[in-house]
Design an enzyme around this catalytic site. Structure first.
Site, short mmCIF file in Angstrom:
data_model
loop_
_atom_site.label_atom_id
_atom_site.label_comp_id
_atom_site.label_asym_id
_atom_site.label_seq_id
_atom_site.Cartn_x
_atom_site.Cartn_y
_atom_site.Cartn_z
N GLU A 363 39.94 34.30 42.47
CA GLU A 363 41.15 35.12 42.33
C GLU A 363 42.09 34.94 43.53
O GLU A 363 42.63 35.90 44.07
CB GLU A 363 40.79 36.59 42.09
CG GLU A 363 40.10 36.74 40.73
CD GLU A 363 40.16 38.14 40.15
OE1 GLU A 363 41.08 38.90 40.49
OE2 GLU A 363 39.29 38.46 39.33
N GLY A 364 42.26 33.70 43.92
CA GLY A 364 43.13 33.37 45.05
C GLY A 364 42.32 33.27 46.32
O GLY A 364 41.80 34.27 46.81
#
Lengths: 380, 247
Positions: A363-364
């Site tokens: 998620e990043g």
């Protein structure tokens, strides 16, 4: 300024803690060893309302605020972050995205069963060659008038095998770059979808991760979310919300390691006194606690901003980057405090260390968060 | 059929106990309050019975004698699944006073459940006194409670076995561990509903307080542990004999 939680928030925190300490702890080591999906726990947590806790009552969700969600995620992840990521993906990527940007029909048909936890959702953005660089989607969604045809491969998909509702990003107009991306709600049982083998992960082994192949998968037009070309904005907005969940998961992993390190320091003796009486260990505990507290406050701030309807993109990136990085540091120190015992599975801290690593990646990555933060700060 | 569950608001079982005012009163600073664990099990069993009763049990009420600060604990019982709640607005000074207050409310119920003790003062007296006020039977140390066709059957552990009793209604069940497997965790829906359920506040009735706290003493600190080398059995025996005087 008010640091008090409401009665409801405290009750949710306690409910999550009770479930984790009573149920998740019992088989967490075994599921980690066998990479076994926690079917029973997902069902129980769905019945308690955790799978759709952020979704409005109107769509059969728990109607909870993001602060409650942060508190619950921390308690669950202290014991078992695999459950943390399953809850986070369902709530803050899939449900959030459909609730915020979907049509009433889409909410009725797809969101309600997801919010009730009867169905599980997965978010399909990453590709073999598009992780951090989400703009370069190679999966193609060809516009065929009343439907789309999707072809391509998605990678690292959490809950890929268990989920029945996929939210899929794909390129419709390659010439338009990321403005040509769309997202679709896709029934997992659609013809042409096949799964790669179960990924044998370093940590969070109880969540199921696969690559997903699309071969001429037909998706009705009404399953597209938002306007034509809205996909990239959709992905960025949902990830902005998703980061709060993953940041709180990282806080939970770190806090879990800290709790265990404190307990162990009070029990284990070396050189005639308990570890806690050695300043070398006591100061480690102090440093770990300051980091956990900072990370927790960043999560709560981001959650509070979101609940107030204020911009929270930078706050959630700060929370995610800091919480993930300190989770790695804190769990590493916990293993150090446990010494040899920390390196064996029975004492949990090596597992927490393996789990912490993922929070810096998915998620990043931490580096992507720094891009988000610095861009927000340095914008003209 | 209506069930009343009596709830005590007690310090979390992990609380570090401190006293104030020259050891005559419990210091509540920083204390987290919870439902007395035995009462919570009683409530859980009441909810299980209601769910299985097909409508025969129409209502579960929780009641607590306490000040406004007890309300979060009461609302937690509503979140877990009680239908409504009553708070009798008074400090719960002693068992007699509390039982006298509860009796006013309890007379409208068929089954009254009490935890066998409260984890704060371990009084174990309210349930018995309450049944005297109500002039109805009480059964203590109940570890199972079933209702079949309106008939109540309770089991209690006795020396070397189990005793099964039937009873007329109304009655007071003083329940112990085993009455429910484990306390129920409130669901999101339950938590959100809790504030919407009625929490009625009633005035206390005149009643005496028969006992009073003189003072409290903490258990003496654990003596330091002496380590004896595994090789040195003679020293160990010597210490056990001459110092600890246990052999």
């Amino acid at each position: 300024m008010n640091f008090e939680f409401s009665e409801e928030q405290l009750m949710i925190q306690q409910a999550a803690k009770d479930y984790a300490e009573r149920e998740l702890i019992q088989d967490v080591l075994e599921r980690d060893a066998k990479a076994e999906y926690p079917t029973r726990h997902v069902k129980n947590l769905a019945e308690l309302g955790f799978m759709g806790m952020l979704v409005d009552h109107k769509y059969d969700g728990g109607g909870m605020d993001t602060v409650s969600y942060v508190l619950a995620m921390e308690e669950i992840s202290k014991i078992d972050s695999s459950l943390g990521v399953i809850i986070s993906v369902n709530n803050s990527l899939v449900c959030y995205g459909i609730e915020k940007y979907g049509t009433e029909e889409q909410k009725e048909k797809f969101l309600k069963p997801l919010a009730r936890g009867e169905k599980i959702g997965a978010f399909l953005l990453s590709e073999p060659e598009a992780g951090s660089d989400a703009t370069s989607q190679k999966t193609i969604a060809e516009d065929k008038g009343d439907h789309y045809i999707i072809n391509g491969i998605k990678n690292w998909i959490t809950s890929a095998n268990t989920a029945s509702t996929y939210v899929v990003a794909a390129q419709t107009y390659p010439e338009k770059g990321h403005h040509g991306i769309n997202v679709f709600i896709v029934d997992r049982n659609s013809q042409g979808i096949s799964l790669g083998p179960h990924e044998d992960k370093m940590g969070m082994r109880s969540s199921d991760t696969h690559s997903v192949m699309f071969t001429d998968v037909k998706v009705p037009k009404e399953n597209r979310i938002g306007d034509d070309g809205f996909g990239f904005t959709f992905a960025m907005k949902t990830l902005e919300a998703g980061r709060i969940g993953i940041a709180s998961q990282a806080v939970g992993i770190a806090a879990g390691a800290l709790d265990r390190a404190i307990k162990y320091s009070k029990e284990r003796k070396a050189f005639g006194k308990i570890l806690a009486k050695h300043q070398a260990i006591a100061f480690k505990i102090s440093d770990m606690a300051v980091k956990v507290e900072n990370a927790r406050n960043l999560c709560l701030k981001a959650a509070w901003l979101k609940d107030q309807g204020k911009p929270y993109g930078m706050a959630s990136a700060m929370a995610k980057q800091y919480a993930a990085d300190i989770a790695m540091e804190v769990t590493t120190e916990a293993v150090q405090i446990f010494g040899g015992y920390g390196y064996v599975k029975e004492y949990h801290v090596e597992r927490l260390m393996r789990e912490a690593k993922l929070t810096q990646i998915y998620e990043g990555t931490s580096e992507i968060q720094k891009i988000v933060i610095s861009r927000a700060l340095l914008r003209d | 059929m209506k069930i009343l569950v009596c709830i005590s608001n007690v310090p979390d079982t992990t609380t570090k106990i401190r006293f104030k005012d020259d050891n005559t009163a419990f210091d509540t600073t920083g204390v987290q309050w919870i439902i007395n664990p035995w009462d919570e099990l009683a409530l859980t069993r009441a909810i299980e019975l209601k769910e299985a009763s097909g409508g025969a049990i129409e209502k579960i009420t929780v009641v607590s004698v306490g000040p406004k600060t007890a309300e979060p604990t009461i609302r937690k019982s509503l979140a877990i699944g009680a239908d409504d709640a009553i708070r009798i607005d008074a400090e719960p000074t002693d068992a007699y006073f509390v039982a006298a207050q509860l009796a006013v409310v309890a007379k409208d119920y068929d089954i009254v459940l009490n935890g066998i003790e409260a984890s704060d003062y371990n009084g174990s007296a309210v349930g018995g006194m309450l049944s005297e006020f109500l002039e109805c039977p009480s059964i203590s140390a109940v570890s199972n409670l079933e209702i079949e066709n309106g008939e109540v059957k309770v089991s209690r552990e006795i020396d070397g076995g189990t005793e099964v009793l039937s009873t007329q209604l109304p009655f007071v069940a003083i329940v112990q561990k085993g009455i429910a497997k484990e306390p129920r965790i409130p669901s999101m829906r339950g938590i959100m509903m809790a504030r919407k359920k009625p929490l009625n506040i009633v005035e206390a009735v005149d009643a005496e307080t028969l006992t009073e706290f003189e003072n409290f003493e903490l258990p003496s600190a654990k003596a330091a542990c002496k380590m004896v080398d595994a090789e040195n059995v003679k020293e160990l025996v010597d210490l056990l004999h001459n110092e600890a005087k246990v052999i």
